[in-house]
Design an enzyme around this catalytic site. Structure first.
Site, short mmCIF file in Angstrom:
data_model
loop_
_atom_site.label_atom_id
_atom_site.label_comp_id
_atom_site.label_asym_id
_atom_site.label_seq_id
_atom_site.Cartn_x
_atom_site.Cartn_y
_atom_site.Cartn_z
N TYR A 77 0.86 -1.18 0.00
CA TYR A 77 0.00 0.00 0.00
C TYR A 77 0.90 1.23 0.00
CZ TYR A 77 -4.01 -2.95 1.33
OH TYR A 77 -4.99 -3.90 1.36
N PHE A 224 -13.23 -3.73 0.38
CA PHE A 224 -14.15 -2.92 -0.44
C PHE A 224 -15.56 -2.90 0.17
CE2 PHE A 224 -11.56 -3.56 -4.61
CZ PHE A 224 -10.74 -2.50 -4.26
N PRO A 225 -15.67 -2.52 1.46
CA PRO A 225 -17.01 -2.53 2.09
C PRO A 225 -18.00 -1.62 1.40
CG PRO A 225 -15.41 -1.28 3.41
CD PRO A 225 -14.64 -1.99 2.36
N GLY A 227 -17.85 -1.10 -1.84
CA GLY A 227 -17.92 -1.51 -3.23
C GLY A 227 -16.68 -1.13 -4.02
N GLY A 228 -15.75 -0.41 -3.41
CA GLY A 228 -14.48 -0.09 -4.07
C GLY A 228 -14.46 1.25 -4.77
#
Ligand SMILES: NC(=O)c1ccc[n+]([C@@H]2O[C@H](COP(=O)([O-])OP(=O)(O)OC[C@H]3O[C@@H](n4cnc5c(N)ncnc54)[C@H](OP(=O)(O)O)[C@@H]3O)[C@@H](O)[C@H]2O)c1
Length: 299
Positions: A77, A224-225, A227-228
């Protein structure tokens, strides 16, 4: 079941994040079920633009003030010379005893940002040592083996992490982007404490894994809670949000926490305001009508 609402953790049992209840990772490390994902701290995406490191450090410190004691990161990251692990170390080292920092290893990224195709055992060992160096720790609390399509045989790679665990460098192991079959094969090698897969109200594609994890006391950590692509603003979400005086993002997180007792949310944000909004969702309770409306979202 290790999920309980009464585990006190580092004296912050009444902090906002604690309202989500707690879960003991690997049966022993208690975390509040509302955590934080660090992927968005270096930049908005792999291609940037960069986020101001001072602002990201402030977000991390605020997260801990709010009671977040589970932070998800990875050495891959980074955007240009800004890395999530460096930001975490600068913001939070020396770490509170109750802070669980989870990281992932698997095919990493070259310094120019491009992805490697595979990670052999030597690369996985190096990735674990890199996380230890960058985070300034002598062991890692939770390390996921992250699968990419066709990136090599499971036994030798998970076996490498299991050996590092035996050496005391890793406390618990997890799997990311994984299937039930891979989980079963990994469990023949070493215990699996957490699964991190893609899951959100919009992509409810992993219900069998959710149940499997709940039945075995394995943490399920959805990536991706939202949805990203930022918090979704769908009519059904807005309707439920309006009933609760909440935002669609908060309802999304509350729905995830309701979906399984071993669910640990790790919403990612580079914004202090979004962080505070997300952590507040720990206290939201949805009723059967709300849940039915939201479950219908992905059908
Ligand atoms: N294992 C894997 O393969 C994998 C893959 C991806 C991610 N992850 C992990 O999962 C974590 C969560 O994923 P993610 O952060 O990428 O999820 P996400 O669903 O993409 O959500 C993050 C996005 O939503 C926005 N956002 C956050 N809170 C918001 C709010 N309250 N209102 C409006 N927008 C909001 C963020 O923008 P702002 O910064 O502007 O708030 C960001 O654009 C990551 O941080 C990472 O730790 C793992």
């Amino acid at each position: 079941m290790a999920t309980t609402d009464d585990i006190t953790s580092g004296g912050i049992a009444d902090a906002p994040a604690a309202a989500a209840g707690d879960f003991r990772v690997g049966g022993e490390l208690p975390v509040h079920r509302m955590g934080f994902g660090a992927m968005r701290l270096p930049g908005a995406s792999w291609e940037g633009p960069a986020h101001d490191p001072a602002r990201s450090i402030e977000v991390l410190r605020r997260a801990v003030e709010l009671g977040v004691n589970h932070i998800d990161t990875a050495a891959f990251y980074f955007f240009e010379d800004i890395a999530a692990n460096d930001l975490i170390r600068k913001a939070l080292h020396p770490y509170a005893d109750d802070l669980l920092i989870a990281t992932k290893v698997g095919p990493g990224r070259h310094p120019d940002g491009s992805w490697m195709d595979a990670a052999d055992p030597a690369a996985l060992r190096e990735a674990v040592h890199r996380n230890l160096r960058e985070l300034g720790r002598d062991h890692l609390d939770l390390v996921y083996l992250r699968f990419m399509p066709d990136d090599g045989p499971l036994p030798e790679r998970f076996g490498t992490l299991a050996a590092l665990r035996e050496e005391g460098l890793i406390r618990h192991l997890g799997l990311s982007n994984t299937t039930a079959e891979q989980l079963a094969r990994a469990q023949e090698i070493a215990p699996v404490a957490a699964v991190q897969n893609r899951f959100s109200p919009l992509r409810q594609e992993d219900p069998a894994m959710l149940d499997l994890c709940a039945a075995q006391d394995i943490a399920y950590v959805p990536f991706f809670p939202f949805g990203g692509a930022g918090a979704p603003d769908l009519t059904a979400l807005r309707r439920v949000a309006d009933r609760h005086g909440a935002t669609p993002a908060q309802i999304t997180l509350a729905w995830l926490l309701h979906a399984s007792p071993t669910m640990l949310a790790i919403p990612g944000t580079s914004s202090r305001a979004h962080l505070e909004e997300n952590v507040e969702a720990a206290a939201l309770r949805l009723d059967a009508g709300d849940l039915a409306e939201l479950t219908a979202l992905s059908q």
